[in-house]
Every structure is written in C-alpha cells, then in structure tokens.
Scaffold this active site. Structure first.
Site, PDB file in Angstrom:
ATOM      1  N   TYR A   1       0.850  -1.186   0.000  1.00 39.01           N
ATOM      2  CA  TYR A   1       0.000   0.000   0.000  1.00 39.01           C
ATOM      3  C   TYR A   1       0.891   1.243   0.000  1.00 39.01           C
ATOM      4  CZ  TYR A   1      -3.349  -3.522   1.625  1.00 39.01           C
ATOM      5  OH  TYR A   1      -4.107  -4.656   1.768  1.00 39.01           O
TER       6      TYR A   1
ATOM      7  N   PRO B   1     -14.898  -6.597   2.376  1.00 43.96           N
ATOM      8  CA  PRO B   1     -16.034  -7.185   3.088  1.00 43.96           C
ATOM      9  C   PRO B   1     -17.378  -6.561   2.754  1.00 43.96           C
ATOM     10  CG  PRO B   1     -14.875  -5.666   4.524  1.00 43.96           C
ATOM     11  CD  PRO B   1     -14.071  -5.742   3.251  1.00 43.96           C
TER      12      PRO B   1
END
Length: 281
Positions: free
Chosen positions: A56, A203
C-alpha cells in the site's frame, strides 16, 4: 449474542470490526492531513485492529499510520503484510517469498512503523517458487527473536493453510469474502474449527454498491445501510470473522464501526443466507 471481541492467536484482544488502511491517500498536502484524521478517528471510535501492507504505497501507508498514531495505544494492533516486491516502472508487482527478501521487508516494516515488534505479520501472498517451509520458517525466526508476535496468511486454500500450520502457528487468514462473494467458504470453516482469525478483505463491496432487494429490505427493517448489513452478516457468520472495511471518509468510517451494534434476527439472517453470491472468478 454476537461477541464484539476476538483474541488473535489466543492472545491479542481486538474489537471485531477493524479498519483497512489501504484506501488512505499518502501524498503530501490536504489529502494526507485528511488521512491522518481518519486514522486517528478510527482509534477514537474504538477500533483496535488496523490492517496495512508494504504494497500500500510501497511503505508510505505504514509511514502514514506511524505519523498519525505513534506512540500507539496499548490496545491497538497494527497488522502489516510482506512478500510483494515493488515493480520497476511499467511492470507488475511480483510475489517474492525468498528468505533474504522477507528478512529485509520485516526489518523495513519495523522501522517504518517505529516499533520493535509487529504484533501480526502477514504474508501478502505465498510464493509458489519458494518452498513454503522456507517462507514461513523465516517469519518463525523473527518470532523467536521477538520481532514478530503472530504470523498470518492471505489468499490461501485449505490445503495451503494445513501445510503452513506444520511450520508455524497461523494466527490469521485474510481472504476475499463477503455476503455476495463466498468463494472461500471452506477456508473460513477451517479457520473457525481451528480458532484462527479470518479477516475478510473487500467485506462490503459489492453488497454496498449493488445491493439486492433482499439486502435492501433488511437494511430498511433495521434502519441501516446495505454496507452495514453486509458487515453485520459477516459478524454473525462466524465468531472468528474480523472484517477490515477500508475508507478514506469519516462518515463511512463511523457507519462501518456502528455496524457492530446491529443484531440480525434469525429470519433476517436466513433471508440473507439465501441470497445467491456472485459466481467465483
């Protein structure tokens, strides 16, 4: 009643809705200041698990979290990931599980996060070119040296999980999983049986962006958003599930954290279970 906490590795007590830091911009200026504010607000709202990775921003995300939150609260776990090699310009990132590369990545993560010990260190991917015992044995060395607390895996099969556990105690698995994407159902079941934390990435999407009529109906009944219903379903799915929704928005952050307070009825849970997930692949 759904428990709001889970002990990763039987030791690290965290609240079950964590925060995925991947989406936080790291470039200098107003965007970075906003990212710092979101990270700090997550902790203020009671988040005790934050997920990051070298990939990231090639370390920039870890440095951002250190800037925002160091010295860290005693109850905060920042989990990071290694084993992805920064690509040359125009090239794609590659998995690299060679022991020498993993050793360098762990040492760099310790430095960027400004810690002497990483509570949860995850393999971002397993390297098919390197024996699994060599990859995880390297992390086990760091455990024995006190620089890693627990070891986690990402995007693994049940067989890979079983093989990994012959080399190291696996505390967590991070696979893609959601109400509308249940490809890794068997892996979640294996984690539940073994008491291993399961951190579903992505999610909420696509449930939040393409909510079915069934999701929308339950959301209306509970005065909640589709994203909150997706998170509530995950929390209800298994006690080992620790969703790590990511956002750069303070409003969405608050919305995600508040989902922990929702309680699905048996009827609502059954209706959501019956929703057909998206095809695998």
């Amino acid at each position: 009643m759904t428990s709001s906490n889970f002990r990763i590795g039987g030791e690290i007590d965290v609240r079950r809705i964590g925060f995925g830091a991947m989406r936080l911009p790291t470039e200098a200026g107003a965007a970075r200041e906003a990212s710092v504010a979101v990270a700090r607000r997550a902790v203020e709202l009671g988040v005790t698990l934050i997920d990051t990775a070298y990939m990231y921003g090639w370390g920039a995300n870890e440095e951002l979290l250190a800037e925002a939150l160091h010295p860290y609260p005693d109850d905060l776990l920042i989990a990071t990931k290694v084993a992805i090699e920064r690509p040359a310009p125009g090239e794609e990132a590659q998995v690299n599980g060679r022991p020498e590369f993993l050793r360098e990545q762990v040492e760099q993560a310790l430095r960027r996060l400004r810690v002497e010990r990483i509570g949860l260190l995850q393999m971002h991917r397993l390297d098919p070119k390197v024996p699994l015992a060599d990859q995880l044995g390297t992390l086990r060395e760091f455990q024995l040296a006190g620089k890693i607390g627990h070891v986690g895996l990402s995007e693994v099969t049940v067989d890979e999980l079983d093989e990994a556990r012959r080399t190291v105690d696996v505390a967590s698995v991070q696979n893609r999983y959601s109400l509308l994407d249940r490809e890794h159902e068997a892996v979640l079941d294996a984690c539940e049986e073994a008491g291993i934390a399961f951190l579903p990435w992505r999610p909420v999407h696509p449930a939040a962006s393409t909510a079915t009529a069934g999701i929308a109906a339950v959301a209306a009944e509970l005065d909640a958003t589709p994203a909150q219903i997706a998170l509530a379903w995950l929390l209800d799915r298994s006690p080992v599930v620790l969703p790590i929704p990511g956002t750069a928005s303070l409003d969405h952050l608050a919305e995600n954290v508040a989902a922990a307070e929702l309680r699905l009825s048996a009827d609502q849970r059954e209706r959501l279970d019956r929703i057909t997930p998206a095809p695998a692949g």
